[in-house]
Design a protein around this motif. Structure first.
Motif, PDB file in Angstrom:
ATOM      1  N   GLU A  41     -20.519   0.865  -4.495  1.00 41.10           N
ATOM      2  CA  GLU A  41     -20.618  -0.778  -4.478  1.00 41.10           C
ATOM      3  C   GLU A  41     -19.937  -1.287  -5.455  1.00 41.10           C
ATOM      4  O   GLU A  41     -19.757  -0.968  -6.478  1.00 41.10           O
ATOM      5  N   ASP A  42     -18.798  -2.368  -5.357  1.00 42.99           N
ATOM      6  CA  ASP A  42     -18.209  -3.007  -5.808  1.00 42.99           C
ATOM      7  C   ASP A  42     -17.996  -4.417  -5.117  1.00 42.99           C
ATOM      8  O   ASP A  42     -17.537  -4.795  -4.106  1.00 42.99           O
ATOM      9  N   HIS A  43     -18.826  -5.534  -5.904  1.00 38.55           N
ATOM     10  CA  HIS A  43     -19.083  -6.538  -5.375  1.00 38.55           C
ATOM     11  C   HIS A  43     -17.968  -7.672  -5.814  1.00 38.55           C
ATOM     12  O   HIS A  43     -18.250  -9.140  -5.763  1.00 38.55           O
ATOM     13  N   ARG A  44     -16.941  -7.475  -6.123  1.00 37.91           N
ATOM     14  CA  ARG A  44     -15.874  -8.447  -6.544  1.00 37.91           C
ATOM     15  C   ARG A  44     -15.273  -9.408  -5.451  1.00 37.91           C
ATOM     16  O   ARG A  44     -14.945 -10.482  -5.593  1.00 37.91           O
ATOM     17  N   ALA A  45     -15.407  -8.741  -4.084  1.00 41.18           N
ATOM     18  CA  ALA A  45     -14.824  -9.582  -2.996  1.00 41.18           C
ATOM     19  C   ALA A  45     -15.778  -9.016  -1.708  1.00 41.18           C
ATOM     20  O   ALA A  45     -16.215  -8.000  -1.770  1.00 41.18           O
ATOM     21  N   PRO A  46     -15.889 -10.013  -1.047  1.00 44.01           N
ATOM     22  CA  PRO A  46     -16.651  -9.777   0.352  1.00 44.01           C
ATOM     23  C   PRO A  46     -16.108  -8.908   1.230  1.00 44.01           C
ATOM     24  O   PRO A  46     -16.028  -9.359   2.621  1.00 44.01           O
ATOM     25  N   THR A  47     -15.569  -7.851   0.931  1.00 39.67           N
ATOM     26  CA  THR A  47     -15.029  -6.739   1.810  1.00 39.67           C
ATOM     27  C   THR A  47     -15.333  -5.282   1.709  1.00 39.67           C
ATOM     28  O   THR A  47     -16.200  -5.285   0.590  1.00 39.67           O
ATOM     29  N   ALA A  48     -14.939  -4.646   2.633  1.00 41.00           N
ATOM     30  CA  ALA A  48     -15.327  -3.012   2.686  1.00 41.00           C
ATOM     31  C   ALA A  48     -14.387  -2.464   3.290  1.00 41.00           C
ATOM     32  O   ALA A  48     -13.675  -2.674   4.171  1.00 41.00           O
ATOM     33  N   ALA A  49     -14.580  -1.054   2.565  1.00 40.17           N
ATOM     34  CA  ALA A  49     -13.562  -0.152   3.266  1.00 40.17           C
ATOM     35  C   ALA A  49     -14.597   0.907   3.693  1.00 40.17           C
ATOM     36  O   ALA A  49     -15.426   1.576   2.990  1.00 40.17           O
ATOM     37  N   HIS A  50     -14.349   1.602   5.049  1.00 38.23           N
ATOM     38  CA  HIS A  50     -14.994   2.379   5.674  1.00 38.23           C
ATOM     39  C   HIS A  50     -14.519   3.597   6.228  1.00 38.23           C
ATOM     40  O   HIS A  50     -13.265   3.376   6.943  1.00 38.23           O
ATOM     41  N   MET A  51     -14.515   4.895   5.705  1.00 39.97           N
ATOM     42  CA  MET A  51     -13.849   5.984   6.070  1.00 39.97           C
ATOM     43  C   MET A  51     -14.820   7.065   6.427  1.00 39.97           C
ATOM     44  O   MET A  51     -15.922   7.179   5.725  1.00 39.97           O
ATOM     45  N   TYR A 107      -7.280  17.745   5.497  1.00 33.63           N
ATOM     46  CA  TYR A 107      -8.490  17.027   6.092  1.00 33.63           C
ATOM     47  C   TYR A 107      -7.657  15.998   6.903  1.00 33.63           C
ATOM     48  O   TYR A 107      -6.397  15.857   7.004  1.00 33.63           O
ATOM     49  N   THR A 108      -8.860  15.502   7.683  1.00 34.28           N
ATOM     50  CA  THR A 108      -8.385  14.254   8.607  1.00 34.28           C
ATOM     51  C   THR A 108      -8.982  13.070   8.201  1.00 34.28           C
ATOM     52  O   THR A 108     -10.228  13.309   8.322  1.00 34.28           O
ATOM     53  N   ALA A 109      -8.612  12.027   8.256  1.00 33.45           N
ATOM     54  CA  ALA A 109      -9.394  10.837   7.813  1.00 33.45           C
ATOM     55  C   ALA A 109      -9.227   9.628   8.737  1.00 33.45           C
ATOM     56  O   ALA A 109      -7.937   9.329   9.137  1.00 33.45           O
ATOM     57  N   TYR A 110      -9.896   8.728   8.888  1.00 33.23           N
ATOM     58  CA  TYR A 110     -10.027   7.557   9.884  1.00 33.23           C
ATOM     59  C   TYR A 110     -10.684   6.314   8.829  1.00 33.23           C
ATOM     60  O   TYR A 110     -11.560   6.581   8.206  1.00 33.23           O
ATOM     61  N   TYR A 111      -9.967   5.451   8.723  1.00 28.61           N
ATOM     62  CA  TYR A 111     -10.656   4.179   8.183  1.00 28.61           C
ATOM     63  C   TYR A 111     -10.516   2.775   8.858  1.00 28.61           C
ATOM     64  O   TYR A 111      -9.575   2.669   9.810  1.00 28.61           O
ATOM     65  N   GLN A 112     -11.326   2.094   8.344  1.00 32.68           N
ATOM     66  CA  GLN A 112     -11.350   0.414   8.704  1.00 32.68           C
ATOM     67  C   GLN A 112     -11.437  -0.291   7.254  1.00 32.68           C
ATOM     68  O   GLN A 112     -12.328  -0.049   6.583  1.00 32.68           O
ATOM     69  N   GLN A 113     -10.839  -1.632   7.120  1.00 32.55           N
ATOM     70  CA  GLN A 113     -10.902  -2.501   5.993  1.00 32.55           C
ATOM     71  C   GLN A 113     -11.434  -3.617   6.535  1.00 32.55           C
ATOM     72  O   GLN A 113     -10.593  -4.125   7.610  1.00 32.55           O
ATOM     73  N   ILE A 114     -12.660  -4.238   6.315  1.00 37.34           N
ATOM     74  CA  ILE A 114     -13.126  -5.101   7.129  1.00 37.34           C
ATOM     75  C   ILE A 114     -13.955  -6.091   6.091  1.00 37.34           C
ATOM     76  O   ILE A 114     -14.388  -5.850   4.982  1.00 37.34           O
ATOM     77  N   GLU A 115     -14.412  -7.392   6.535  1.00 31.32           N
ATOM     78  CA  GLU A 115     -14.990  -8.385   5.897  1.00 31.32           C
ATOM     79  C   GLU A 115     -16.263  -7.491   6.200  1.00 31.32           C
ATOM     80  O   GLU A 115     -16.814  -6.843   6.838  1.00 31.32           O
ATOM     81  N   LYS A 116     -17.220  -7.573   4.722  1.00 32.04           N
ATOM     82  CA  LYS A 116     -18.630  -7.016   4.597  1.00 32.04           C
ATOM     83  C   LYS A 116     -19.506  -7.030   6.074  1.00 32.04           C
ATOM     84  O   LYS A 116     -20.247  -5.965   6.221  1.00 32.04           O
ATOM     85  N   SER A 117     -19.479  -8.211   6.670  1.00 30.36           N
ATOM     86  CA  SER A 117     -20.746  -8.335   7.598  1.00 30.36           C
ATOM     87  C   SER A 117     -20.056  -7.520   8.797  1.00 30.36           C
ATOM     88  O   SER A 117     -20.943  -7.278   9.803  1.00 30.36           O
ATOM     89  N   ARG A 118     -18.687  -6.961   8.979  1.00 29.77           N
ATOM     90  CA  ARG A 118     -18.388  -6.420  10.319  1.00 29.77           C
ATOM     91  C   ARG A 118     -18.541  -4.826  10.168  1.00 29.77           C
ATOM     92  O   ARG A 118     -18.260  -4.035  10.790  1.00 29.77           O
ATOM     93  N   LEU A 119     -19.201  -4.355   8.863  1.00 30.97           N
ATOM     94  CA  LEU A 119     -19.430  -2.903   8.526  1.00 30.97           C
ATOM     95  C   LEU A 119     -19.959  -2.348   9.802  1.00 30.97           C
ATOM     96  O   LEU A 119     -19.410  -1.129  10.162  1.00 30.97           O
ATOM     97  N   GLU A 120     -21.196  -2.801  10.090  1.00 33.87           N
ATOM     98  CA  GLU A 120     -22.053  -2.175  11.242  1.00 33.87           C
ATOM     99  C   GLU A 120     -21.293  -1.823  12.470  1.00 33.87           C
ATOM    100  O   GLU A 120     -21.282  -1.011  13.293  1.00 33.87           O
ATOM    101  N   ALA A 121     -20.554  -2.884  13.007  1.00 28.83           N
ATOM    102  CA  ALA A 121     -19.542  -2.830  14.211  1.00 28.83           C
ATOM    103  C   ALA A 121     -18.639  -1.686  14.109  1.00 28.83           C
ATOM    104  O   ALA A 121     -18.514  -0.782  15.042  1.00 28.83           O
ATOM    105  N   VAL A 122     -18.045  -1.436  13.026  1.00 30.36           N
ATOM    106  CA  VAL A 122     -16.934  -0.450  12.981  1.00 30.36           C
ATOM    107  C   VAL A 122     -17.628   0.961  12.593  1.00 30.36           C
ATOM    108  O   VAL A 122     -17.063   2.157  13.368  1.00 30.36           O
ATOM    109  N   MET A 123     -18.854   0.906  12.044  1.00 27.06           N
ATOM    110  CA  MET A 123     -19.484   2.297  11.954  1.00 27.06           C
ATOM    111  C   MET A 123     -19.654   2.744  13.524  1.00 27.06           C
ATOM    112  O   MET A 123     -19.906   4.136  13.678  1.00 27.06           O
TER     113      MET A 123
END
Length: 456
Positions: A41-51, A107-123
């Motif tokens: 958790e890092d609450h400095r900005a309303p964004t999230a990284a999902h990998m 390794y192989t990795a896939y990622y999305q950088q999104i506004e936090k409310s969009r996390l469920e959609a990319v997951m």
């Protein structure tokens, strides 16, 4: 709750990155199907990284199918049972996010950088292509051409890339790091859609994957979403790949690469230890500091002496990364100035390491270098995506993310004697491979345009 760190790490966190000092420690969960979830958790900005990281890379490939890990990465964007080719990327873009992927040796990795409310959609999207990827023969035929053009553009048309491809092939004779990540062209030309599908069927499973989520999120909610979208994906029996340990090198290896280039170039690669135990592998931490002594900041030894003072090189460098599943190299490299040969520059680069081995480093220099090195480690945490990358790389290479702060402490504890000792221990000819670029005349041909579909 603060990071459980001690002494120097805590002081640096407070001095250099006060906001990070108030961040929550990463939390770790395990789904019943074996998928690891790490949330920072890092609450400095309303964004999230999902990998989503798969512990499978080019080192796990077999002769004849080199490049298949990377080819599959491309196919992961070519549709599922519910998405058309390209629709994955289109949906992420419509959410206002950015996405991509990368393949490495480990390794192989896939990622999305999104506004936090969009996390469920990319997951939901990421879980869909883990479980329901479609392998269309025509799509593969088009995409493997993109991969081959990527190889031409990034390796065959780039003199430095050709040097390092040849360097790795010479330095590693048994270990699969011998092969390029993108694969040999002949293997790509003979690759089939069945090869890519077999790779996905064999290795793309929740029990071979780690999800890392960082940013303005709630760890409990992330866990619930992971259970919802990934928890139902069945476990697979992951094949155990053989170690293919590199035999002991006995004597220097030399290769020459001829390619169109403006200047000659030389790279010296020494076999060096890989980080396996943060507490016991003191030589690894000392080599990190030595790399910084040689080329870690503006007034480091190599550029200060060889470029600015003696002017025998246009550029010089030293690089070492101990995080890997396999063996690693400590590389010295440089482009000689007019009037200097690659043979002379090779000697001058080695002389700088010998000087450290014979004379050591002063306490003032050591303190300055460690300050720079530790600061660079901490500054990475300013980025939510950087935090996710750091966690993922550590986990994929066999070191727990919980050890990240301890590594910073260990760097701070490196002594001048340890730096001098590793300079004397690891830079002999029995561990050395030298690659020299002999420049050919540049043609008037314009560089090719990037291939359509090139992702990274």
């Amino acid at each position: 709750m603060t990071f459980r760190i001690r002494a120097i790490a805590a002081a640096w966190m407070l001095a250099l990155c006060p906001l990070a000092a108030h961040a929550e420690p990463a939390q770790e969960f395990m789904l019943e199907n074996g998928m690891k979830i790490i949330v920072k958790e890092d609450h400095r900005a309303p964004t999230a990284a999902h990998m989503v990281w798969y512990r499978i890379g080019s080192m796990d490939e077999l002769n004849g199918t080199t490049g298949v890990a990377h080819a599959l990465e491309h196919m992961m964007f070519k549709g599922t049972t519910s998405l058309k080719p390209g629709e994955f990327s289109a949906r992420v873009a419509a959410l206002g996010g950015r996405e991509n992927a990368f393949t490495s040796k480990d390794y192989t990795a896939y990622y999305q950088q999104i506004e936090k409310s969009r996390l469920e959609a990319v997951m939901a999207l990421e879980a869909d292509r883990m479980a329901n990827l479609v392998f269309d023969k025509d799509e593969f035929a088009r995409e493997i051409k993109v991969v081959m053009e990527e190889r031409r553009l990034r390796t065959e048309d780039q003199a430095s890339a050709r040097v390092y491809e040849a360097l790795n092939a010479a330095a590693f004779v048994a270990h699969p790091y011998h092969h390029p990540i993108v694969g040999w062209m002949d293997d790509l030309q003979h690759m089939t859609v069945e090869d890519a599908k077999a790779w996905h069927d064999r290795f793309y499973a929740p029990n071979n994957a780690t999800m890392v989520v960082t940013g303005d999120v709630d760890a409990a909610q992330v866990r619930a979403l992971a259970e919802k979208y990934f928890g139902k994906i069945p476990v697979k029996s992951i094949p155990v790949t053989r170690p293919q340990n590199e035999p002991l090198q006995q004597g220097v290896r030399r290769i020459t690469v001829k390619a169109p280039a403006e200047n000659p170039y030389v790279a010296l690669a020494f076999k060096a230890p890989t980080l396996r135990d943060v507490e016991k592998d003191d030589d690894v931490h000392a080599l990190d500091v030595l790399s910084a002594v040689l080329d870690g900041f503006d007034n480091a030894r190599l550029p200060a002496r060889l470029v600015r003072t003696e002017r025998v090189a246009n550029s010089v460098g030293a690089s070492y990364s101990s995080n890997a599943r396999g063996p690693v190299l400590f590389v010295l490299d440089g482009t000689p100035a007019a009037g200097t040969t690659t043979e002379q520059l090779e000697k001058l680069l080695r002389d700088e390491v010998r000087r450290v081995a014979q004379e050591g480093v002063t306490e003032e220099e050591l303190k300055r270098v460690k300050n720079q090195l530790i600061a660079s480690q901490i500054y990475k945490r300013d980025s939510v995506f950087g935090q996710a990358m750091e966690i993922g790389v550590m986990e994929m290479t066999g070191i727990s993310h919980k050890q990240i702060d301890r590594i910073i402490e260990k760097l701070g504890q490196v002594t001048a004697k340890q730096v001098q000792d590793v300079a004397a221990r690891y830079f002999n000819e029995d561990q050395l491979t030298v690659a020299t670029l002999v420049p050919l005349p540049l043609t008037d041909r314009k560089p090719a345009a990037p291939p359509a579909g090139l992702r990274h």
